[in-house]
Design a protein around this motif. Structure first.
Motif, PDB file in Angstrom:
ATOM      1  N   GLY A 139       6.359  -6.092 -15.008  1.00 26.48           N
ATOM      2  CA  GLY A 139       7.560  -5.885 -15.652  1.00 26.48           C
ATOM      3  C   GLY A 139       8.091  -4.931 -16.084  1.00 26.48           C
ATOM      4  O   GLY A 139       9.484  -4.563 -15.916  1.00 26.48           O
ATOM      5  N   ASP A 140       7.578  -3.827 -16.180  1.00 27.59           N
ATOM      6  CA  ASP A 140       8.169  -2.482 -16.442  1.00 27.59           C
ATOM      7  C   ASP A 140       7.886  -1.427 -15.506  1.00 27.59           C
ATOM      8  O   ASP A 140       8.323  -0.454 -15.611  1.00 27.59           O
ATOM      9  N   ASN A 141       7.361  -1.799 -14.137  1.00 25.80           N
ATOM     10  CA  ASN A 141       6.996  -0.895 -13.191  1.00 25.80           C
ATOM     11  C   ASN A 141       6.056   0.290 -13.397  1.00 25.80           C
ATOM     12  O   ASN A 141       6.164   1.257 -12.928  1.00 25.80           O
ATOM     13  N   ASP A 142       5.365  -0.236 -14.504  1.00 25.96           N
ATOM     14  CA  ASP A 142       4.200   0.816 -15.120  1.00 25.96           C
ATOM     15  C   ASP A 142       3.407   1.273 -13.867  1.00 25.96           C
ATOM     16  O   ASP A 142       2.705   0.199 -13.224  1.00 25.96           O
ATOM     17  N   SER A 143       3.048   2.373 -13.502  1.00 29.69           N
ATOM     18  CA  SER A 143       2.381   2.776 -12.253  1.00 29.69           C
ATOM     19  C   SER A 143       0.980   2.953 -12.519  1.00 29.69           C
ATOM     20  O   SER A 143       0.083   3.158 -11.746  1.00 29.69           O
ATOM     21  N   THR A 144       0.566   2.567 -13.643  1.00 34.89           N
ATOM     22  CA  THR A 144      -0.901   2.907 -14.181  1.00 34.89           C
ATOM     23  C   THR A 144      -1.375   1.564 -14.995  1.00 34.89           C
ATOM     24  O   THR A 144      -1.843   1.815 -16.043  1.00 34.89           O
ATOM     25  N   PRO A 145      -1.137   0.486 -14.529  1.00 31.43           N
ATOM     26  CA  PRO A 145      -2.015  -0.769 -15.060  1.00 31.43           C
ATOM     27  C   PRO A 145      -3.456  -0.401 -15.378  1.00 31.43           C
ATOM     28  O   PRO A 145      -3.953  -0.135 -14.273  1.00 31.43           O
ATOM     29  N   ASN A 146      -3.791  -1.129 -16.313  1.00 28.32           N
ATOM     30  CA  ASN A 146      -5.368  -1.202 -16.536  1.00 28.32           C
ATOM     31  C   ASN A 146      -5.864  -2.470 -16.107  1.00 28.32           C
ATOM     32  O   ASN A 146      -6.252  -3.105 -16.767  1.00 28.32           O
ATOM     33  N   PHE A 147      -5.745  -2.478 -14.739  1.00 22.30           N
ATOM     34  CA  PHE A 147      -6.471  -3.773 -14.104  1.00 22.30           C
ATOM     35  C   PHE A 147      -7.165  -3.510 -12.694  1.00 22.30           C
ATOM     36  O   PHE A 147      -6.133  -2.865 -11.760  1.00 22.30           O
ATOM     37  N   VAL A 148      -8.247  -3.252 -12.379  1.00 23.84           N
ATOM     38  CA  VAL A 148      -8.730  -2.686 -11.071  1.00 23.84           C
ATOM     39  C   VAL A 148      -9.619  -3.558 -10.489  1.00 23.84           C
ATOM     40  O   VAL A 148     -10.456  -3.182  -9.733  1.00 23.84           O
ATOM     41  N   ASP A 149      -9.500  -4.832 -10.510  1.00 19.91           N
ATOM     42  CA  ASP A 149     -10.506  -5.916 -10.071  1.00 19.91           C
ATOM     43  C   ASP A 149      -9.912  -6.674  -9.099  1.00 19.91           C
ATOM     44  O   ASP A 149      -9.643  -7.948  -8.974  1.00 19.91           O
ATOM     45  N   PHE A 150      -9.432  -6.217  -7.630  1.00 25.72           N
ATOM     46  CA  PHE A 150      -9.122  -6.666  -6.616  1.00 25.72           C
ATOM     47  C   PHE A 150      -9.832  -6.506  -5.464  1.00 25.72           C
ATOM     48  O   PHE A 150     -10.388  -5.588  -5.439  1.00 25.72           O
ATOM     49  N   ASP A 151      -9.793  -7.794  -4.350  1.00 27.55           N
ATOM     50  CA  ASP A 151     -10.502  -7.364  -3.223  1.00 27.55           C
ATOM     51  C   ASP A 151      -9.438  -7.336  -2.239  1.00 27.55           C
ATOM     52  O   ASP A 151      -8.607  -8.161  -2.316  1.00 27.55           O
ATOM     53  N   ILE A 152      -9.892  -6.639  -1.034  1.00 26.76           N
ATOM     54  CA  ILE A 152      -8.815  -6.735   0.107  1.00 26.76           C
ATOM     55  C   ILE A 152      -9.328  -7.208   1.278  1.00 26.76           C
ATOM     56  O   ILE A 152     -10.547  -6.884   1.610  1.00 26.76           O
ATOM     57  N   THR A 153      -8.631  -8.103   2.110  1.00 25.70           N
ATOM     58  CA  THR A 153      -9.199  -8.408   3.440  1.00 25.70           C
ATOM     59  C   THR A 153      -8.178  -7.922   4.486  1.00 25.70           C
ATOM     60  O   THR A 153      -7.122  -8.219   4.347  1.00 25.70           O
ATOM     61  N   ILE A 154      -8.560  -7.475   5.581  1.00 25.01           N
ATOM     62  CA  ILE A 154      -7.833  -7.059   6.818  1.00 25.01           C
ATOM     63  C   ILE A 154      -8.068  -7.800   8.048  1.00 25.01           C
ATOM     64  O   ILE A 154      -9.367  -8.014   8.263  1.00 25.01           O
ATOM     65  N   SER A 155      -7.108  -8.611   8.531  1.00 32.48           N
ATOM     66  CA  SER A 155      -7.453  -9.413   9.766  1.00 32.48           C
ATOM     67  C   SER A 155      -6.428  -8.426  10.875  1.00 32.48           C
ATOM     68  O   SER A 155      -5.279  -8.564  10.618  1.00 32.48           O
ATOM     69  N   ALA A 156      -7.132  -8.310  11.839  1.00 29.35           N
ATOM     70  CA  ALA A 156      -6.485  -7.745  13.059  1.00 29.35           C
ATOM     71  C   ALA A 156      -6.509  -8.861  14.388  1.00 29.35           C
ATOM     72  O   ALA A 156      -7.638  -9.004  14.895  1.00 29.35           O
ATOM     73  N   GLY A 157      -5.483  -9.561  14.385  1.00 30.18           N
ATOM     74  CA  GLY A 157      -5.638 -10.812  15.279  1.00 30.18           C
ATOM     75  C   GLY A 157      -6.423 -11.885  14.646  1.00 30.18           C
ATOM     76  O   GLY A 157      -6.119 -12.103  13.395  1.00 30.18           O
ATOM     77  N   PRO A 158      -7.233 -12.562  15.349  1.00 33.70           N
ATOM     78  CA  PRO A 158      -8.150 -13.606  14.968  1.00 33.70           C
ATOM     79  C   PRO A 158      -9.267 -13.137  13.887  1.00 33.70           C
ATOM     80  O   PRO A 158      -9.874 -13.922  13.395  1.00 33.70           O
ATOM     81  N   ASN A 159      -9.669 -11.676  13.997  1.00 32.72           N
ATOM     82  CA  ASN A 159     -10.735 -11.235  13.261  1.00 32.72           C
ATOM     83  C   ASN A 159     -10.744 -10.380  12.102  1.00 32.72           C
ATOM     84  O   ASN A 159      -9.557  -9.713  12.083  1.00 32.72           O
ATOM     85  N   ASN A 160     -11.431 -10.688  11.031  1.00 34.08           N
ATOM     86  CA  ASN A 160     -11.520  -9.720  10.214  1.00 34.08           C
ATOM     87  C   ASN A 160     -12.072  -8.427  10.233  1.00 34.08           C
ATOM     88  O   ASN A 160     -13.410  -8.481  10.819  1.00 34.08           O
ATOM     89  N   ILE A 161     -11.431  -7.200  10.240  1.00 36.47           N
ATOM     90  CA  ILE A 161     -12.094  -6.070  10.421  1.00 36.47           C
ATOM     91  C   ILE A 161     -11.520  -5.078   9.365  1.00 36.47           C
ATOM     92  O   ILE A 161     -10.427  -5.037   9.129  1.00 36.47           O
TER      93      ILE A 161
END
Lengths: 164, 138
Positions: free
Chosen positions: B53-75
């Motif tokens: 909404g306001d482009n606040d750079s310090t939101p108070n929510f820190v519960d995300f997970d990340i997955t990186i895939s290189a081609g067919p494999n998760n790395i």
């Protein structure tokens, strides 16, 4: 099985503690690295993120400790504080030498609520502790005496040694 | 195609308006546009969250997970926490060794809201991939 050699790995475990639990409450999660017999994992550093279970924001409760079990042995031997890691700018603790994980060795991450001030305080708020192990998965290399090329065929003659 | 060898690369991929009221997964694809004789090496991952909404750079929510895939494999093989990256002062985590990306392998990034809690707003999640493209020498 590695898709490249070496392959970076970050293993994250989530330890949920309900509000009101007593000091000394422990939560254990197991990581299966799924490595083959010729591969080994090296853990270089540990990161922590204490999350308020109710809001998803950073939790104010950070007095946790952690103990890492590799196979049936603790490495490091003693438990150590997670709060001091959470308080760091980089949220990470780098080990002086990597932790080695060999074939068929599960990793157990044991997180313990220490109780805050006076070590007698119940937990508030409910907190999820996310521990991330920054590691790499690579093919294991063995050192053999000069001229010994036939490992494991000549294992009775060779002195295989795993080194960090 | 690189203009120098090696050539530094920074790929930003933005996940817009993640509703933190629901557990959801968003996936973006990054095309590195490398030649058949080139290789991309991913050295570090940056992670940031801003209020939609306001482009606040310090939101108070820190519960995300990340997955990186290189081609067919998760790395790396499994998803990992993005919260500690965002909470750190640098907001960057260096991988223990680079993720290798060869010709015609797309780089995919998945961001998952893993919190079961109800947040107050929508967020934009920015994942920054820092690496280099170089010519293969064999």
């Amino acid at each position: 099985m590695a898709n490249q050699n070496p392959q970076p790995e970050i293993y994250t475990t989530r330890h949920s503690f309900a509000s009101g639990v007593a000091a000394g409450t422990q939560n254990i999660k197991t990581i299966y690295t799924n490595q083959s017999s010729s591969e080994e994992v090296r853990i270089y550093s540990l990161s922590v993120n204490c999350v308020n279970s109710g809001t998803g924001a950073a939790s104010t409760a950070t007095d946790f400790s952690v103990r890492i079990k590799i196979g049936n042995s603790y490495v490091p031997f003693q438990e150590f504080d997670l709060g001091v890691v959470q308080a760091r700018d980089d949220r990470a603790l780098t080990f002086p030498t990597p932790i080695l994980v060999l074939f068929q060795q599960p990793i157990s991450v044991e997180v313990n609520w220490k109780g805050g001030t006076g070590q007698a305080t119940t937990l508030d708020p409910a907190t999820d502790v996310k521990v991330s192990l920054n590691a790499e998965l690579s093919l294991a290399e063995v050192c053999l005496p000069n001229g010994q090329m036939g490992f494991p065929k000549e294992i009775d003659q060779a002195i295989p040694r795993r080194s960090v | 195609m690189v203009n120098q060898d090696p050539q530094p690369e920074v790929f930003d991929t933005v996940f817009t308006a993640i509703n933190v009221n629901n557990t959801n997964i968003l996936q973006n694809t990054v095309y590195t546009l490398q030649g058949h004789n080139e290789q991309f090496r991913l050295y570090a991952i940056g992670f940031d969250v801003v209020d939609n909404g306001d482009n606040d750079s310090t939101p108070n929510f820190v519960d995300f997970d990340i997955t990186i895939s290189a081609g067919p494999n998760n790395i790396p093989t499994s998803s990992f926490d993005g919260g500690f990256i965002m909470s750190s002062r640098e907001r960057i985590v260096a991988l223990s060794c680079p993720v290798l990306l060869n010709f015609k392998q797309p780089l995919q990034v998945k961001v998952e809201n893993v919190s079961t809690s109800a947040g107050a707003t929508n967020y934009d999640v920015i994942v920054r991939l820092i690496g280099e493209t170089c010519i293969l020498k064999r």
